[in-house]
Design an enzyme around this catalytic site. Structure first.
Site, PDB file in Angstrom:
ATOM      1  N   ASP A  95       0.794  -1.083  -0.124  1.00 24.69           N
ATOM      2  CA  ASP A  95      -0.087   0.032   0.030  1.00 24.69           C
ATOM      3  C   ASP A  95       0.827   1.335   0.177  1.00 24.69           C
ATOM      4  O   ASP A  95       0.431   2.041  -0.521  1.00 24.69           O
ATOM      5  CB  ASP A  95      -0.905   0.086   1.112  1.00 24.69           C
ATOM      6  CG  ASP A  95      -0.239  -0.034   2.406  1.00 24.69           C
ATOM      7  OD1 ASP A  95       0.669  -0.687   2.713  1.00 24.69           O
ATOM      8  OD2 ASP A  95      -0.992  -0.030   3.713  1.00 24.69           O
ATOM      9  N   ASP A 116      -0.802   8.723   4.354  1.00 29.30           N
ATOM     10  CA  ASP A 116      -2.086   7.963   4.159  1.00 29.30           C
ATOM     11  C   ASP A 116      -2.813   7.718   5.609  1.00 29.30           C
ATOM     12  O   ASP A 116      -2.224   7.082   6.720  1.00 29.30           O
ATOM     13  CB  ASP A 116      -1.566   6.421   3.697  1.00 29.30           C
ATOM     14  CG  ASP A 116      -2.713   5.579   3.243  1.00 29.30           C
ATOM     15  OD1 ASP A 116      -4.017   5.879   3.740  1.00 29.30           O
ATOM     16  OD2 ASP A 116      -2.563   4.731   2.590  1.00 29.30           O
ATOM     17  N   THR A 171     -15.092  14.273  28.420  1.00 27.56           N
ATOM     18  CA  THR A 171     -14.184  13.293  28.244  1.00 27.56           C
ATOM     19  C   THR A 171     -14.403  12.682  26.545  1.00 27.56           C
ATOM     20  O   THR A 171     -13.335  12.478  26.150  1.00 27.56           O
ATOM     21  CB  THR A 171     -14.796  11.754  29.015  1.00 27.56           C
ATOM     22  OG1 THR A 171     -14.700  12.135  30.271  1.00 27.56           O
ATOM     23  CG2 THR A 171     -13.945  10.615  28.703  1.00 27.56           C
TER      24      THR A 171
END
Length: 253
Positions: A95, A116, A171
């Site tokens: 990739d 990427d 949070t």
């Protein structure tokens, strides 16, 4: 010549059909089948195909494509360099190599930082001569959010989708901001080093999380480009070069 590129990833398979440098069709598939591929081959009169596998190997599909297309079907492998220098001592992921080739096609003779932003975050450098000069790998956005949930007792698993800011006010937003801003900090750090070492002035993004990250990076004054199909583009580029070489050798013979 119409070319089918298959990018078999860890979570999804990307199917693209090209006519030269023009993209004719794109689809993501969670359950790639021979029947699905055959329909596309017949619909678009596909004459060549290339497959890149990061995820689980699909032997049946490769056998089918080889029987159907013969020498016009190839598996993309990192050792196929097409004359480019790869400064990497271990095997480079297919990739990353495909994204590198896609960058060369889009921006020849320009040093770039290639990001990427997917399941993993990869940051790679191409220099002005078109050489691969190394890079870094870390957790992608969703992977960071999942990891912090699984490695702690009480922190929830937060979706990557949602509002981000400099600092969170609960949070959920704190976790999301921490993941996004951490990624941006990494990218800016790598970009500054790439600019000093190789003269990079632009970051070329691809990957599913890129649209979320790019606006935050641009706020830091860094020039960003985005190509959703960069890996597929690199596969298509490689296939075209390979078939041209085969034709040349046949002519010489």
């Amino acid at each position: 010549m119409t070319n089918l590129t298959l990018d078999i990833g860890n979570s999804v398979s990307k199917i693209d059909i090209w006519n030269g440098e023009t993209l004719l069709f794109h689809e993501n598939s969670n359950n790639l089948s021979i029947e699905e591929i055959l329909k596309l081959i017949e619909k678009f009169n596909v004459s060549s195909s290339i497959i890149s596998e990061v995820g689980k190997e699909n032997k049946e599909l490769k056998i089918f494509l080889k029987e159907l297309l013969g020498d016009n079907f190839i598996e993309f492998r990192p050792e196929f360099l097409l004359g480019h220098h790869i400064h990497y001592s271990s095997q480079l992921g297919v990739d990353r190599l495909a994204a590198f080739l896609g960058a060369i096609e889009l921006y020849p003779d320009i040093p770039l930082l290639i990001v990427d932003a997917g399941t993993a975050l990869t940051v790679d450098i191409v220099n002005r001569e078109g050489d691969f000069c190394g890079g870094n790998i870390s957790l992608g956005l969703a992977s960071r959010l999942k990891a912090i949930h699984e490695m702690t007792s009480r922190l929830p698993e937060v979706s990557a989708e949602g509002f981000t800011s400099m600092f969170g006010n609960d949070t959920e937003s704190a976790l999301r901001n921490g993941a996004v801003n951490g990624i941006v900090g990494e990218i800016i750090f790598d970009f500054n080093n790439a600019r000093n070492l190789y003269g990079c002035e632009t970051i070329l993004f691809t990957g599913g999380d890129a649209p979320k990250i790019i606006p935050v990076v641009e706020k830091e004054g860094v020039a960003c480009e985005y190509d959703k199909y960069l890996v597929s583009r690199g596969l298509n580029y490689f296939m075209g070069k390979t078939l041209a070489l085969k034709q040349t050798h046949r002519f010489v013979d």
